[in-house]
Design a protein around this motif. Structure first.
Motif, short mmCIF file in Angstrom:
data_model
loop_
_atom_site.label_atom_id
_atom_site.label_comp_id
_atom_site.label_asym_id
_atom_site.label_seq_id
_atom_site.Cartn_x
_atom_site.Cartn_y
_atom_site.Cartn_z
N SER A 31 0.84 -1.29 -0.04
CA SER A 31 0.06 -0.11 0.01
C SER A 31 0.98 1.24 0.00
CB SER A 31 -0.73 -0.01 1.31
OG SER A 31 -0.17 0.03 2.28
N HIS A 32 0.47 2.33 -0.47
CA HIS A 32 1.06 3.55 -0.56
C HIS A 32 1.04 3.97 0.94
CE1 HIS A 32 1.60 7.71 -1.20
NE2 HIS A 32 2.21 7.40 -2.50
N MET B 108 -1.43 5.98 2.20
CA MET B 108 -2.67 5.22 2.76
C MET B 108 -2.41 4.56 4.06
SD MET B 108 -3.84 3.52 -1.08
CE MET B 108 -4.37 4.54 -2.46
N THR C 11 -9.50 4.66 -9.53
CA THR C 11 -9.71 5.87 -9.00
C THR C 11 -10.37 5.76 -7.72
OG1 THR C 11 -8.84 7.09 -10.85
CG2 THR C 11 -9.82 8.23 -8.92
N ALA D 141 -8.90 3.55 -4.98
CA ALA D 141 -8.05 4.56 -4.47
C ALA D 141 -8.57 5.64 -3.22
CB ALA D 141 -7.01 5.00 -5.34
N ARG E 289 -8.05 5.70 0.88
CA ARG E 289 -7.40 6.79 1.14
C ARG E 289 -8.20 7.46 2.52
NH1 ARG E 289 -2.67 9.86 1.73
NH2 ARG E 289 -3.04 11.88 1.47
N LEU F 285 -5.05 12.16 -3.46
CA LEU F 285 -4.89 11.03 -3.12
C LEU F 285 -3.38 10.50 -2.76
CD1 LEU F 285 -6.99 9.67 -6.13
CD2 LEU F 285 -7.66 9.81 -3.91
N PHE G 189 -1.99 2.98 -10.00
CA PHE G 189 -2.96 2.75 -9.19
C PHE G 189 -2.94 1.46 -8.60
CE2 PHE G 189 -5.48 6.26 -11.46
CZ PHE G 189 -5.76 6.83 -10.36
N ASN H 139 -0.77 0.70 -5.63
CA ASN H 139 -1.00 1.56 -4.51
C ASN H 139 -2.40 0.99 -3.83
OD1 ASN H 139 1.11 3.72 -4.08
ND2 ASN H 139 0.85 3.60 -6.01
N LEU H 140 -3.01 -0.14 -4.43
CA LEU H 140 -4.29 -0.64 -3.80
C LEU H 140 -3.81 -1.68 -2.57
CD1 LEU H 140 -6.40 -1.74 -6.72
CD2 LEU H 140 -6.65 0.18 -5.15
#
Length: 528
Positions: free
Chosen positions: A16-17, A20, A49, A52, A56, A95, A155, A158-159
């Protein structure tokens, strides 16, 4: 040469980001509590999106289950290039994805965020002589372009693991569970989704991000037609299909009358032919304009490729029934024949095109509604538009962000899901806006191809005499003046991209959301 990355399989990664992770770090395990199940049909830009955004902004709770159902065996992209405008960058900053996206984008000359630089340039090109630029659209920071595959990869990477991506899950329809005679409660009842492989899934909310061929849109309009049009006696014939209903037929895509020929040109090959080719250093989207035709170009993949999109209007095609496949390979000779006597720079690009594809550009316009109960449409499922602003992807991102922020509100729970009320906020904010942008995209496209009423309408060159410059080698003054007037009109058509602030739309939606919960702080209890 087609970009092979469009056919590669990409799976959601378990990482994950960092941003996030920060917003979800305090979540506690409440496995005993029922989760709010949000199903997203479609794993393209709009669907990713939305996922995300939900991940977020869902804070301090573990009550949300997100499932993305992608029809294909892998996540693919429709088309190669995408343009990113100031409104889209605003969303990416919110985001926490700005840096990741920015590293992969092709930008013009580095400038301050507020400095105006060319974002779109139009050039008269339908004559044998060298063309000339007649329109410069100046926007804050200019224009930014990138490969759609690169955006999809950002995307997906980063999920978080809590968001599940299911491939080979083509939605065919849905049914409502816990049926009731109360219409409002019925429209908020949980859904059972059906897929082409025979499997089913349950969801509390369904979001159709499944593109122009949206199964969600078809099913939603068929459902609404049976429940509202036939029962209310709106059609004159009780057996009338939704496709023929005066209200509901808008859900069917229609041909815009335009064919698009697409190809990725290796820039090294093109600039070997002409080291001073305008596309090399212009740093913006460049439109080669001509009567009934236009060629849109911009660099992607770090400048390795030039995205080449040739748009050709067909006589009496707008709104006509389209026969044949919408996307197919086209003979190179067919494309070449469409641009006979166009300027040298266009001919040089055509020399580099080997195996173009031909797309019949269809649109979804003027939908009467985007929401029905606990079902909503986003992206091309809602507003597939002509590509003249390069705004379709950006509008899909905006749709998904606003909808995601609304659904991420901590007061939206499995026990109390005021889905119809919340989704209608999204519809009121986004449907009129995207309908207007689609209208503008059509109109500005007519300007590029010299078909806009009241503006320059010079006929295309049909012989080698072209524009017939005067003896000094200059284009006749009246042509220059008319094109300059057209250029000013095009600039005005583009100004919404930076004069209409995206955050104002979210603020309007947030204000309406507060009103919903002010009237009923607990939220109406769901059916079942």
């Amino acid at each position: 040469m087609q970009d092979k990355r469009d056919k590669e399989s990409v799976k959601a990664r378990a990482t994950s980001h960092p941003l996030m992770a920060q917003t979800r770090s305090d979540i506690t395990n409440t496995a005993s509590a029922p989760k709010l199940k949000i199903a997203i049909s479609g794993g393209g830009i709009a669907g990713l999106t939305l996922a995300a955004t939900l991940c977020r902004y869902v804070l301090d709770r573990d009550e949300l289950e997100i499932n993305i159902y992608e029809a294909d065996p892998e996540v693919r992209t429709a088309g190669a290039g995408i343009t990113i405008w100031p409104r889209t960058w605003t969303v990416m900053r919110h985001l926490g994805l700005y840096d990741a996206m920015s590293k992969l984008a092709v930008k013009g000359e580095k400038v301050d965020q507020d400095e105006r630089k060319p974002a779109f340039v139009a050039r008269k090109a339908d004559q044998p002589e060298e063309g000339f630029n007649y329109c410069y659209v100046l926007a804050p920071s200019g224009s930014t372009t990138m490969h759609r595959r690169d955006m999809i990869d950002v995307f997906l990477s980063n999920l978080p693991p809590s968001c599940k991506l299911h491939t080979s899950k083509r939605l065919t329809g849905y049914s409502r569970l816990d049926a009731t005679t109360d219409r409002e409660r019925e429209l908020d009842a949980p859904l059972q989704l059906s897929f082409a492989d025979g499997s089913t899934a349950r969801a509390d909310i369904l979001i159709g991000a499944d593109g122009i061929h949206s199964a969600t849109r078809y099913a939603m309009y068929a459902d609404a037609h049976a429940a509202e049009c036939l029962r209310a006696g709106v059609p004159s014939n009780e057996t009338e299909r939704w496709q023929d209903c005066e209200r509901c037929k808008a859900a069917q895509p229609v041909w815009s009358g335009v064919h698009s020929y697409r190809f990725l040109i290796p820039t090294e090959e093109l600039y070997t032919l002409n080291s001073n080719h305008t596309t090399r250093g212009i740093g913006s989207v460049l439109c080669y304009s001509g009567k009934d035709k236009q060629v849109i170009t911009y660099q992607i993949s770090g400048g390795k490729y030039l995205n080449f999109v040739a748009l050709c209007r067909e006589p009496d095609g707008d709104g006509a029934r389209y026969e044949g496949k919408w996307v197919t390979e086209a003979p190179r000779e067919e494309l070449l024949s469409r641009f006979t006597y166009w300027e040298p720079e266009v001919q040089q690009m055509l020399q580099c095109v080997q195996q173009p594809t031909r797309w019949a550009i269809h649109v979804v316009e003027n939908l009467p509604f985007a929401v029905r109960g606990n079902i909503a449409l986003v992206g091309d499922a809602l507003h597939a538009m002509t590509p003249n602003f390069g705004a379709g992807g950006g509008q899909a991102i905006e749709d998904a962000y606003i909808l995601g922020r609304l659904l991420a509100d901590p007061r939206v729970t499995r026990a109390h899901v005021p889905a119809p009320s919340i989704l209608r906020i999204y519809e009121r904010v986004r449907l009129p806006f995207t309908t207007d942008i689609a209208r503008r995209a059509r109109e500005v496209g007519l300007m590029y191809e010299f078909n806009a009423p009241g503006y320059f309408s010079g006929a295309a060159a049909t012989t080698q005499t072209g524009l017939n410059p005067d003896r000094a080698g200059k284009v006749p003054g009246n042509v220059r003046e008319e094109l300059e007037e057209l250029g000013r009109a095009i600039h005005e058509m583009w100004e919404w991209q930076w004069t209409l602030e995206f955050d104002e739309q979210w603020e309007a939606a947030a204000k309406e959301l507060e009103e919903v919960f002010r009237q009923d702080p607990a939220g109406p209890a769901r059916a079942g």
